[in-house]
Design a protein around this motif. Structure first.
Motif, short mmCIF file in Angstrom:
data_model
loop_
_atom_site.label_atom_id
_atom_site.label_comp_id
_atom_site.label_asym_id
_atom_site.label_seq_id
_atom_site.Cartn_x
_atom_site.Cartn_y
_atom_site.Cartn_z
N GLU A 154 34.01 1.56 -10.29
CA GLU A 154 33.74 0.33 -11.02
C GLU A 154 34.30 -0.88 -10.29
O GLU A 154 33.66 -1.94 -10.22
CB GLU A 154 34.34 0.41 -12.43
CG GLU A 154 33.75 1.52 -13.30
CD GLU A 154 32.37 1.17 -13.82
OE1 GLU A 154 31.45 1.01 -13.00
OE2 GLU A 154 32.22 1.07 -15.06
N THR A 213 31.01 -5.99 -22.73
CA THR A 213 30.86 -4.61 -23.16
C THR A 213 31.08 -4.50 -24.65
O THR A 213 31.64 -5.40 -25.28
CB THR A 213 31.84 -3.68 -22.40
OG1 THR A 213 31.54 -2.32 -22.70
CG2 THR A 213 33.29 -3.99 -22.76
N LYS A 227 35.83 0.81 -16.64
CA LYS A 227 35.35 -0.56 -16.37
C LYS A 227 36.36 -1.60 -16.79
O LYS A 227 36.49 -2.66 -16.17
CB LYS A 227 34.01 -0.80 -17.05
CG LYS A 227 33.98 -0.62 -18.55
CD LYS A 227 32.59 -0.90 -19.09
CE LYS A 227 32.48 -0.54 -20.58
NZ LYS A 227 32.41 0.95 -20.74
N LEU A 249 32.76 -9.50 -17.43
CA LEU A 249 32.27 -8.20 -17.90
C LEU A 249 32.07 -8.28 -19.40
O LEU A 249 32.99 -8.64 -20.14
CB LEU A 249 33.29 -7.11 -17.57
CG LEU A 249 33.05 -5.74 -18.22
CD1 LEU A 249 31.78 -5.09 -17.67
CD2 LEU A 249 34.26 -4.82 -18.03
N VAL A 298 36.89 -10.37 -19.75
CA VAL A 298 36.15 -9.34 -20.49
C VAL A 298 35.79 -9.89 -21.86
O VAL A 298 36.65 -10.43 -22.57
CB VAL A 298 36.98 -8.05 -20.64
CG1 VAL A 298 36.23 -7.04 -21.50
CG2 VAL A 298 37.31 -7.46 -19.28
N ALA A 351 38.16 -4.30 -14.37
CA ALA A 351 38.18 -5.73 -14.66
C ALA A 351 39.60 -6.28 -14.58
O ALA A 351 39.83 -7.38 -14.07
CB ALA A 351 37.58 -5.98 -16.05
N PHE A 384 31.85 -3.95 -9.07
CA PHE A 384 32.01 -5.32 -9.55
C PHE A 384 32.29 -6.28 -8.40
O PHE A 384 31.79 -7.41 -8.38
CB PHE A 384 33.13 -5.40 -10.58
CG PHE A 384 32.88 -4.62 -11.85
CD1 PHE A 384 31.61 -4.19 -12.19
CD2 PHE A 384 33.94 -4.28 -12.68
CE1 PHE A 384 31.38 -3.47 -13.35
CE2 PHE A 384 33.72 -3.57 -13.85
CZ PHE A 384 32.44 -3.15 -14.18
#
Length: 243
Positions: A179, A193, A204, A191, A215, A208, A183
């Motif tokens: 990941e 999600t 992930k 990111l 995020v 991040a 990225f």
């Protein structure tokens, strides 16, 4: 007794296997959205039920005496319908919902309640990676002027709906290293999600954090009122053993 397990998660597959190991008859059900789903190793049906009557027909034909809903935390419609039908028909019913994620030191998290809220947290000109699945991509409105990348498991049936963006086709599991490299390669700034919880999607978030990315987490929908809910596979198996 035969337990119907809506087994769209790793926990669902573990519940199905655990019931079988305890000699409790079980039928696992998968929605069939992916082309090569991970099977639970017990009797299995795939595809939707075709509405309320289809669900009831399956219950009657298979002699189902209890239902465990271990679908994805964002499978709001199937969860609500299953709870309603089980309540109306007097069928023992349990929902397993694993705990959501919690931020760790170094995380830069923002929570939203609707997909349309994302645009306010992605600056124009930035690249946003949607690790939310393609099912409700159209709900992420207002992202003009941003580069939008959306991950999916199977190849897309059509072109990407945003002018400045693309599909990222890959199949889990994903490691933190994978990941992080992805990225960085794609130049991701934000990111996005769902707060799915569980270990499978945590990589992930760790990537991040390592890259210093913002995020944005989409909060979970509410669970049906009055439903019995547990958080672990062990709790679900204990409930089934007590029926």
């Amino acid at each position: 007794m035969t337990v119907l397990v809506l087994a769209g998660t790793r926990e669902g597959r573990e519940i199905a296997a655990g019931l079988a190991a305890r000699a409790i008859p079980v039928l696992a059900s998968l929605a069939g959205r992916t082309r090569r789903p991970l099977e639970p190793g017990v009797p299995l049906r795939t595809g939707g039920f075709g509405g309320a009557q289809g669900f009831r027909d399956t219950v009657a034909a298979q002699g189902i005496t209890a239902v465990i809903d271990a679908t994805h935390p964002f499978a709001e419609k199937i969860t609500a319908r299953t709870a309603r039908l089980c309540r109306e028909d007097g069928l023992p019913h349990l929902i397993l919902r694993r705990p959501g994620w919690q931020p760790q030191p170094g995380d830069d998290w923002t929570r939203i309640v609707r997909e349309a809220d994302l645009a306010a947290h992605v600056p124009r000109g930035a690249s946003v990676f949607l690790a939310t699945g393609p099912q409700r991509l159209e709900a992420f409105t207002g992202l003009e002027g941003r580069r939008v990348l959306c991950r999916r498991i199977d190849p897309a049936p059509g072109p990407f709906p945003y002018e400045n963006g693309d599909w990222v086709v890959s199949r889990p599991p994903f490691s933190v290293e994978d990941e992080t490299a992805l990225f960085a390669l794609l130049g991701v700034d934000v990111l996005a999600t769902k707060d799915s919880g569980g270990e499978d999607g945590r990589a992930k978030l760790e990537a991040a954090r390592a890259l210093g990315l913002r995020v944005v987490l989409l909060d979970r929908p509410r669970l049906p009122e009055g439903a019995r809910v547990v958080e672990t596979v062990e709790e679900a198996l204990h409930w089934a053993e007590g029926l």
